[in-house]
Design an enzyme around this catalytic site. Structure first.
Site, PDB file in Angstrom:
ATOM      1  N   THR A  70       0.791  -1.233   0.000  1.00 37.51           N
ATOM      2  CA  THR A  70       0.000   0.000   0.000  1.00 37.51           C
ATOM      3  C   THR A  70       0.826   1.287   0.000  1.00 37.51           C
ATOM      4  O   THR A  70       0.632   2.162  -0.851  1.00 37.51           O
ATOM      5  CB  THR A  70      -0.928   0.001   1.234  1.00 37.51           C
ATOM      6  OG1 THR A  70      -1.819  -1.103   1.088  1.00 37.51           O
ATOM      7  CG2 THR A  70      -1.725   1.288   1.353  1.00 37.51           C
ATOM      8  N   ASP A 191      -9.509  -3.623   0.155  1.00 40.29           N
ATOM      9  CA  ASP A 191      -8.302  -4.330   0.625  1.00 40.29           C
ATOM     10  C   ASP A 191      -8.594  -5.203   1.845  1.00 40.29           C
ATOM     11  O   ASP A 191      -8.215  -6.383   1.887  1.00 40.29           O
ATOM     12  CB  ASP A 191      -7.228  -3.285   0.970  1.00 40.29           C
ATOM     13  CG  ASP A 191      -5.950  -3.904   1.468  1.00 40.29           C
ATOM     14  OD1 ASP A 191      -5.205  -4.477   0.655  1.00 40.29           O
ATOM     15  OD2 ASP A 191      -5.687  -3.839   2.688  1.00 40.29           O
ATOM     16  N   HIS A 239      -2.961  -1.715  -5.776  1.00 42.85           N
ATOM     17  CA  HIS A 239      -2.528  -3.090  -6.109  1.00 42.85           C
ATOM     18  C   HIS A 239      -3.760  -3.963  -6.110  1.00 42.85           C
ATOM     19  O   HIS A 239      -4.860  -3.493  -5.760  1.00 42.85           O
ATOM     20  CB  HIS A 239      -1.521  -3.612  -5.064  1.00 42.85           C
ATOM     21  CG  HIS A 239      -2.031  -3.454  -3.662  1.00 42.85           C
ATOM     22  ND1 HIS A 239      -3.060  -4.221  -3.148  1.00 42.85           N
ATOM     23  CD2 HIS A 239      -1.724  -2.563  -2.685  1.00 42.85           C
ATOM     24  CE1 HIS A 239      -3.336  -3.830  -1.924  1.00 42.85           C
ATOM     25  NE2 HIS A 239      -2.551  -2.805  -1.607  1.00 42.85           N
ATOM     26  N   HIS A 339      -1.073  -9.361  -0.821  1.00 43.68           N
ATOM     27  CA  HIS A 339      -0.439  -8.655  -1.945  1.00 43.68           C
ATOM     28  C   HIS A 339       0.953  -8.274  -1.488  1.00 43.68           C
ATOM     29  O   HIS A 339       1.250  -8.321  -0.292  1.00 43.68           O
ATOM     30  CB  HIS A 339      -1.264  -7.430  -2.349  1.00 43.68           C
ATOM     31  CG  HIS A 339      -1.534  -6.492  -1.209  1.00 43.68           C
ATOM     32  ND1 HIS A 339      -0.696  -5.459  -0.883  1.00 43.68           N
ATOM     33  CD2 HIS A 339      -2.525  -6.474  -0.286  1.00 43.68           C
ATOM     34  CE1 HIS A 339      -1.178  -4.829   0.179  1.00 43.68           C
ATOM     35  NE2 HIS A 339      -2.291  -5.429   0.574  1.00 43.68           N
TER      36      HIS A 339
HETATM   37  P1  AMP Z   1      -1.526  -3.192   3.615  1.00 48.18           P
HETATM   38  O1  AMP Z   1      -2.753  -3.867   3.152  1.00 48.18           O
HETATM   39  O2  AMP Z   1      -0.841  -3.977   4.682  1.00 48.18           O
HETATM   40  O3  AMP Z   1      -0.586  -2.815   2.530  1.00 48.18           O
HETATM   41  O4  AMP Z   1      -1.983  -1.825   4.335  1.00 48.18           O
HETATM   42  C1  AMP Z   1      -3.242  -1.255   4.103  1.00 48.18           C
HETATM   43  C2  AMP Z   1      -3.607  -0.397   5.281  1.00 48.18           C
HETATM   44  O5  AMP Z   1      -2.878   0.829   5.252  1.00 48.18           O
HETATM   45  C3  AMP Z   1      -5.060   0.041   5.233  1.00 48.18           C
HETATM   46  O6  AMP Z   1      -5.903  -0.864   5.879  1.00 48.18           O
HETATM   47  C4  AMP Z   1      -5.055   1.374   5.921  1.00 48.18           C
HETATM   48  O7  AMP Z   1      -5.619   1.291   7.193  1.00 48.18           O
HETATM   49  C5  AMP Z   1      -3.596   1.746   6.053  1.00 48.18           C
HETATM   50  N1  AMP Z   1      -3.373   3.117   5.601  1.00 48.18           N
HETATM   51  C6  AMP Z   1      -3.647   3.636   4.400  1.00 48.18           C
HETATM   52  N2  AMP Z   1      -3.311   4.944   4.349  1.00 48.18           N
HETATM   53  C7  AMP Z   1      -2.816   5.252   5.558  1.00 48.18           C
HETATM   54  C8  AMP Z   1      -2.266   6.445   6.135  1.00 48.18           C
HETATM   55  N3  AMP Z   1      -2.193   7.570   5.423  1.00 48.18           N
HETATM   56  N4  AMP Z   1      -1.817   6.371   7.422  1.00 48.18           N
HETATM   57  C9  AMP Z   1      -1.884   5.215   8.106  1.00 48.18           C
HETATM   58  N5  AMP Z   1      -2.376   4.070   7.629  1.00 48.18           N
HETATM   59  C10 AMP Z   1      -2.836   4.085   6.361  1.00 48.18           C
HETATM   60 ZN    ZN Z   2      -3.178  -1.323  -0.404  1.00 47.13          ZN
HETATM   61 ZN    ZN Z   3      -3.609  -4.896   1.965  1.00 47.07          ZN
END
Ligand code: AMP
Ligand code: ZN
Ligand code: ZN
Length: 401
Positions: A70, A191, A239, A339
């Protein structure tokens, strides 16, 4: 009289008396729906996605940057740079030069601009006089090159989805002098549903229906604005999502000794490892023959991944093969979706839809890279781009020129 004319000339030219009327200042409003895989709209009826595809352009898929996580990808979309070059090399990483850690749940780190390299689009916009707004775009909460977007919000996972729409609409109703012409905003679904229930689950399908309805609400509110016809709207994602299961899982500590490792950053399906002195080869040899994963010394990754030159990628990169998981300990359970895999893996591919005066109508584009979005936005907003990895030529065919 002559003197008066000389005095008045610059004012007359400035006010447009001798020049053609300036065209309307363009807008770009970009929404990211986290983890929205390229083919999710084929799973359930999505009338609002279908509508915007007809109104504008749809890419067959959007190729994310590696690693397909992400934070690296949202910041790649914002900067036009691959993670190896913009420095957000994973959702969590260790910087061996400053000996500091970055972690997405650590607010101090996320808001610390010194972790972020490259020039995000809102900085480019601000430098060239364009007002911008961000509702939770990665990087916007940090002071980068001394700047935030003009309007921005600290990330709040629970912030109501409908109110996000209302805020964006309210920004677009501000007086012209303070109205953002560049808006980036974000939803954390689908996601979450993809991780928990898997990309082929009925729960995921229900979430796609919900995201399509939210898009419908946004479109209705946008269309009610008097200048609706001026907005260029992009709907994209960072993604996709791949199926995983506890039956195909590798535990790193079944193969390497803990004392060989000084730092290990990341989580399923990819890690960056810093070896304790003298143990780089031990780790490499131990993991090389494990079925279901790849291991590379940084500097030896395939060129197409464009990864491994940044010191934050550490000494070794471990990546699970498609549908495999890699965890630290054997008792760690994985969910149903993940992912982070190779960005050539089609399941990792994202979406790109766009409509508005800048875009062609009813046009299906071949896949392009998410690092091409920054130059695309610069082109639409008439901004001089910072140096990027992306290629404007890949996305010029989308435009109405
Ligand atoms: P991942 O799926 O592990 O790559 O991470 C996704 C998570 O990133 C999401 O569930 C969001 O809660 C978190 N996320 C997205 N943008 C932000 C942000 N600006 N600050 C903190 N967490 C975020
Ligand atoms: Zn993501
Ligand atoms: Zn994710």
């Amino acid at each position: 009289m002559k003197k008066l004319l000389i005095l008045l000339l610059p004012i007359l030219i400035f006010s447009g008396c001798f020049t053609k009327q300036e065209p309307e200042k363009p807008y770009v409003i970009m929404l990211s729906m986290d983890g929205f895989r390229w083919d999710y709209t084929d799973k359930v009826p999505t009338p609002n996605f279908d509508k915007i595809a007809k109104m504008g352009v749809k890419a067959k898929s959007l190729r994310p940057s590696f690693p397909t996580k992400t934070f690296p990808n949202h910041y790649s979309i914002a900067t036009g740079l691959v993670p190896d070059h913009h420095g957000i090399v994973l959702n969590s990483f260790y910087d061996p030069e400053t000996k500091r850690k970055y972690e997405i749940f650590d607010r101090t780190a996320v808001e610390d601009g010194s972790f972020y390299d490259g020039e995000p689009i809102w900085v480019t916009a601000d430098n060239q006089g364009v007002v911008s707004g961000s509702f939770f775009w990665v990087g916007s909460e940090a002071d980068i090159a001394g700047k935030h977007p003009t309007y921005w919000k600290r990330y709040d996972h629970k912030f109501d989805y409908g109110q996000r729409i209302d805020t964006v609409i309210a920004w677009l109703q501000k007086p012209e002098a303070v109205r953002p012409h560049l808006i980036l905003w974000y939803y954390d679904e689908p996601d979450h549903s993809g991780h928990k229930f898997g990309p082929d689950s009925p729960e995921l399908e229900r979430t796609i229906v919900m995201m399509d309805s939210l898009l419908g609400v946004f479109l209705t509110k946008l269309e009610s604005l008097p200048n609706a016809g001026q907005f260029n709207v992009i709907v994209t994602s960072d993604h996709g999502m791949g199926n995983i299961s506890n039956d195909r899982k590798i535990a790193l500590y079944d193969h390497v000794k803990k004392e060989w490792i000084e730092e290990i950053e990341g989580y399923n399906p990819n890690y960056n490892i810093m070896a304790n002195k003298g143990y780089e080869d031990s780790i490499y040899m131990a993991l090389q023959s494990v079925v279901g994963i790849s291991v590379w010394k940084t500097g030896e990754l395939p060129d197409r991944l464009i990864y491994g030159s940044n010191p934050r990628t550490l000494d070794l990169v471990v990546l699970a093969d498609s549908s495999y998981s890699v965890v630290l300990y054997p008792d760690k359970k994985v969910g149903n979706g993940a992912h982070g895999f190779d960005n050539d893996n089609k399941d990792m591919h994202a979406i790109f839809y766009a409509f508005g005066p800048a875009f062609k109508v009813d046009y299906i584009s071949p896949a392009f890279n998410n690092i091409d979005i920054y130059p695309l936005i610069c082109e639409i907003l008439n901004l001089n781009p910072a140096p990027v990895d992306g290629t404007l030529e890949n996305v010029l065919p989308l435009l109405n020129k």
